[in-house]
Write an enzyme that holds these catalytic residues in place. Structure first.
Site, PDB file in Angstrom:
ATOM      1  N   ASP A  83      17.719 -15.099   7.842  1.00 11.34           N
ATOM      2  CA  ASP A  83      18.580 -13.924   7.696  1.00 11.34           C
ATOM      3  C   ASP A  83      18.849 -13.324   9.074  1.00 11.34           C
ATOM      4  OD1 ASP A  83      16.220 -12.603   8.380  1.00 11.34           O
ATOM      5  OD2 ASP A  83      15.766 -12.044   6.314  1.00 11.34           O
ATOM      6  N   GLU A 109       7.370 -16.519  10.629  1.00  9.23           N
ATOM      7  CA  GLU A 109       7.068 -15.096  10.781  1.00  9.23           C
ATOM      8  C   GLU A 109       5.717 -14.690  10.217  1.00  9.23           C
ATOM      9  OE1 GLU A 109      10.247 -12.320   9.937  1.00  9.23           O
ATOM     10  OE2 GLU A 109      11.735 -13.909  10.120  1.00  9.23           O
ATOM     11  N   GLU A 120      17.758 -10.678  10.733  1.00 13.47           N
ATOM     12  CA  GLU A 120      16.600 -10.348  11.567  1.00 13.47           C
ATOM     13  C   GLU A 120      15.887 -11.613  12.027  1.00 13.47           C
ATOM     14  OE1 GLU A 120      15.850  -7.226  12.601  1.00 13.47           O
ATOM     15  OE2 GLU A 120      17.595  -6.498  11.490  1.00 13.47           O
ATOM     16  N   ASP A 137      12.695 -16.408   9.412  1.00 17.77           N
ATOM     17  CA  ASP A 137      13.446 -16.289   8.162  1.00 17.77           C
ATOM     18  C   ASP A 137      14.948 -16.534   8.348  1.00 17.77           C
ATOM     19  OD1 ASP A 137      11.053 -15.711   7.058  1.00 17.77           O
ATOM     20  OD2 ASP A 137      11.434 -13.558   6.768  1.00 17.77           O
ATOM     21  N   HIS A 185      14.520 -15.425   0.996  1.00 16.43           N
ATOM     22  CA  HIS A 185      13.330 -15.841   0.242  1.00 16.43           C
ATOM     23  C   HIS A 185      13.666 -15.976  -1.228  1.00 16.43           C
ATOM     24  CE1 HIS A 185      10.928 -14.631   3.753  1.00 16.43           C
ATOM     25  NE2 HIS A 185      11.741 -13.601   3.813  1.00 16.43           N
ATOM     26  N   ARG A 240       8.638  -9.580  -0.130  1.00 16.70           N
ATOM     27  CA  ARG A 240       9.774  -8.802   0.377  1.00 16.70           C
ATOM     28  C   ARG A 240      11.030  -9.656   0.292  1.00 16.70           C
ATOM     29  NH1 ARG A 240       5.522  -6.153   3.513  1.00 16.70           N
ATOM     30  NH2 ARG A 240       5.242  -7.929   4.902  1.00 16.70           N
ATOM     31  N   TYR A 270       6.428 -14.768  -1.573  1.00 15.04           N
ATOM     32  CA  TYR A 270       6.620 -13.653  -0.662  1.00 15.04           C
ATOM     33  C   TYR A 270       7.190 -12.418  -1.364  1.00 15.04           C
ATOM     34  CZ  TYR A 270       7.488 -11.311   3.664  1.00 15.04           C
ATOM     35  OH  TYR A 270       7.465 -10.408   4.674  1.00 15.04           O
TER      36      TYR A 270
END
Length: 759
Positions: free
Chosen positions: A137, A62, A139, A135, A397, A354, A352
């Site tokens: 997850d 991403e 999303e 990622d 993350h 977020r 990262y």
DNA sequence: CAGTGAGCGAGCTTCCGCTTGACTT
């Protein structure tokens, strides 16, 4: 200091995976091309053009910064590209959902992402394998799904596999590449449900507000609840009635040490002083009596370091310690993540930013333990400190930590801006501290008996510093208090010894009401309730500000008249939706979709049928608030003499003549009288491009060029008559001060700054 | 710590969640 070069710690790249190309995989995949079936890809290349270069492997992640790092870890066979988040989404200009049918979303390439998608397609064509590495997850799964679909639609299909890793270390990447899997369709469905639900809520409620209140307004599952929290709090602040109460302090002396104690017992009971007279009563009763030290109690407690930062905690701490808005924190964190030139190389300084996890990679633990062992050997625990991540976290993350511990803040002084350095120091301190031993604090509480009264003196000091050796910038008020700043002046007291009484001091207090939300506290509340995600906390606050639903003054978030109106309407008409438990319910539903216990269409339909009915009903029956927003004022139009009203325009609030459209006169809102020219008004201004901080200047500019960056409070100085402005500083918190440089008037009211456990 | 100046209103708007730059509309 900081001699040890960081490089030596980083395992050399290259040498990563090498046999993962056609790793064993169930042949069920409809994605795989028949030929790449059993044996290695050596023979997958028959003869075509004399191009000898074998096809490489494409990895899609991403974030471009992540792509760069991973490319280094993987060999030259690999090309790593970034999708920059989602590529496919619903259309912006219409609802894009088949609400009459099965809620199938109309998915399009996001505007501006077409070029990127083409590049991915081109790169895929040149590859023997595509590894979808977005990622790990909900999303991320959807992103992989959409990319796969987009790449498949091209005639020449390439085998595609999904890989995931939860940390960016060479080992984790290698393992990921060795263990590809299929895309998890149930997770994709859960994301679809989430997306569709948010769209249905947002694109139904917003038009309702356009019709009933004003064009351009917005509402949604997250922002409207955040707004509600702020409005509810404001009501509590308004209705709170401060209650007066009194305390009695006594100043004692022992040798050279002076200290004070508070009355805790009078005639065998907890004293409830009735006004100043009550305090005087006690004083009268004990005056002239001897002060003798009574019981002395010592307790020792240990304090554990806090876990490393998640996004939410970083934002809270940066707001409380450094005064940064959540937006600013994220901008600076992004810079640290992308990398800063240290010497001749660009190095990403933090992981990262977020994330909702406090997890730390094994390699980072080893690295920080090595560092602590060398610099603070006594503070190295036998085994690593373990922190559990909140069960709700998606955990894609690691926690936010420095990528290279050896770069302590001091060593980066010349390479970072002041803001970058301070934020980096926060991250570094918190991480290093999290793997150090706890601190030991000894508290002493001594009773001092004076006749029928008992006063109590408390003090505490650090016995073992532990992790406090590295926590400086991040230390909270309570931390500093434990450090014994005030406790240091209390001498050792022994039971039975006599003390001298200097004087008694009755003090008036008022009970403190709730505080307004700040960036820090609203983010904390949102996270606790599961509202929003690491990537949306800061943007959500920005939306509320942009819509003029709330204002931020001296760090405090307060609703505007418009904000209250919106919140009231939504809470009244959609109590089930504009509610913290709505998101909790949604998450529960998404979990069921993910576990294949229910299908997403069912979940959406259950919600939507009654919701839509209610929307239609409200659309029809609710009174219109249009125009009700314009607040009347007693300001008279200087062109035609009619009264003016306060309106909300594209650039904020302004005054307009009620004679519109015959009289089109407008003015800025006067905030104070100009003290320089005496005739002009002080009005809010902004730079021509609309950006930058708001400032306040004379409306007669350029005839009068008075200007300040402090916001007028609306009242005038009792000393000199100039206007008062809001000021904020660490020491006195929020207070009013006179704008006149020659006037020293200062009104410090109760501290409104940091409050409660900040992080 | 430094930073500085217009017009705005009866219109095509809006959601949440991923992620960073920016072709022009």
């Amino acid at each position: 200091m900081a001699e040890r070069t960081a490089q030596s710690k980083r395992p050399a790249s290259a040498g990563a995976a090498d046999e993962q190309t056609s790793s064993s995989k169930p042949a069920a995949a409809p994605t795989t091309v028949p030929k790449a079936k059993t044996s290695a890809k050596a023979k997958a290349k028959p003869k075509p053009k004399a191009k000898e270069k074998p096809k490489g492997i494409l990895v899609v992640v991403e974030s471009p910064a992540k792509a760069k790092t991973i490319e280094k870890y993987l060999g030259s066979k690999y090309t790593v590209l970034a999708s920059m988040g989602h590529l496919i989404d619903l259309p912006k200009s219409r609802i894009g959902i088949d609400v009459e049918g099965d809620f199938e979303p109309e998915y399009l390439t996001i505007r501006g992402k077409a070029k990127l998608l083409k590049e991915l397609q081109k790169a895929a064509k040149k590859s023997s394998l595509v590894l979808l590495a977005s990622d790990n997850d909900r999303e991320g799964e959807a992103i992989s799904y959409h990319i796969r679909k987009a790449l498949l639609s091209k005639e020449a299909s390439v085998p595609m596999e999904r890989i995931v890793f939860n940390e960016i270390t060479p080992q984790a990447i290698r393992d990921a590449v060795k263990n590809p899997r299929e895309i998890d369709e149930t997770k994709v469905n859960a994301q679809k449900a989430r997306r569709v639900l948010d769209r249905l809520v947002g694109y139904n409620l917003s038009p309702l507000l356009w019709k009933k209140v004003k064009n351009g307004l917005s509402a949604g599952r997250v922002q409207s609840v955040a707004l509600r929290l702020i409005c509810d709090r404001e009501k509590e602040v308004e209705t709170f009635l401060p209650e007066e109460y009194w305390s009695l302090e006594a100043d004692f002396r022992k040798g050279r040490g002076a200290f004070s104690g508070e009355l805790v017992l009078f005639r065998g009971a907890k004293p409830e002083l009735k006004g100043e007279a009550g305090a005087s009563e006690v004083i009268a009763a004990v005056e002239g009596k001897k002060a003798v030290v009574g019981e002395v109690r010592e307790t020792e407690r240990s304090m554990k370091p806090k876990p490393p930062f998640t996004t939410s905690k970083l934002q809270q701490t940066a707001a409380n310690r450094l005064g940064y808005t959540s937006k600013k924190t994220m901008q600076i964190a992004q810079q640290l993540y992308e990398g800063v030139n240290v010497g001749s190389t660009r190095i990403g300084l933090i992981t990262y930013m977020r994330t909702d996890s406090t997890r730390i990679s094994e390699t980072a633990i080893a690295e920080v333990r090595g560092y602590i062992g060398e610099k603070y050997p006594a503070e190295l625990p036998e085994s690593p400190n373990v922190y559990v991540t909140d069960g709700k976290a998606q955990d894609a993350h690691e926690a936010i930590r420095p990528t290279i511990v050896a770069y302590d803040p001091d060593s980066l002084k010349d390479h970072l801006t002041r803001d970058q350095l301070r934020l980096y120091a926060l991250v570094w301190e918190r991480f290093v501290a999290s793997q150090m031993t706890g601190a030991k604090i000894r508290s002493t509480s001594s009773d001092i008996v004076v006749g029928d009264a008992t006063f109590r003196v408390g003090s505490s000091h650090i016995v073992e510093q532990g992790f406090y050796k590295v926590v400086k910038l991040g230390a909270s008020k309570e931390d500093r208090a434990s450090g014994g700043a005030e406790g240091g002046s209390v001498p050792e007291l022994r039971p039975g010894e006599d003390l001298k009484i200097e004087r008694f001091r009755p003090e008036q207090h008022f009970t403190q009401g709730p505080s307004r939300f700040t960036d820090a506290s609203i983010i904390r509340a949102m996270e606790e309730q599961g509202i929003g995600r690491p990537s949306t906390y800061a943007p959500t606050i920005s939306v509320l500000l942009e819509r003029y639903y709330v204002t931020r003054e001296n760090r405090q978030l307060a609703p505007t008249t418009l904000g209250r109106m919106i919140s009231d309407i939504l809470v009244e008409s959609f109590p089930q939706v504009v509610n913290v438990s709505f998101t909790a319910g949604m998450e529960a539903g998404l979990d069921e979709v993910e576990d294949a216990k229910t299908d997403w269409v069912r979940m959406i339909r259950t919600f939507y049928s009654p919701f839509k009915l209610r929307v239609d009903e409200v659309m029809e029956k609710l009174q219109s608030y249009r125009g009700r927003l314009d607040e009347p004022t007693d300001i008279v139009c200087d062109k035609c003499g009619r009264p003016m009203v306060k309106k909300l325009g594209r650039f904020g609030f302004f005054l307009a003549c009620t004679g519109f459209p015959e009289c089109r006169n407008t003015r800025s809102i006067p905030l104070a009288k100009c003290p320089r020219c005496g005739t002009g008004d002080i009005v809010a201004r902004r730079r021509a491009n609309g950006r930058g901080r708001e400032f306040y200047g004379c409306s007669r500019y350029p005839d009068c060029d008075f200007i300040t960056y402090s916001k007028p409070t609306g009242s005038n100085c009792p000393k000199c008559g100039w206007f008062l402005v809001e000021k904020y500083d660490k020491k006195s918190g929020s207070h009013k001060a006179c704008i006149n440089p020659d006037c020293d008037y200062l009104h410090t009211h109760e501290e409104e700054g940091e409050r409660g456990p900040e992080d």
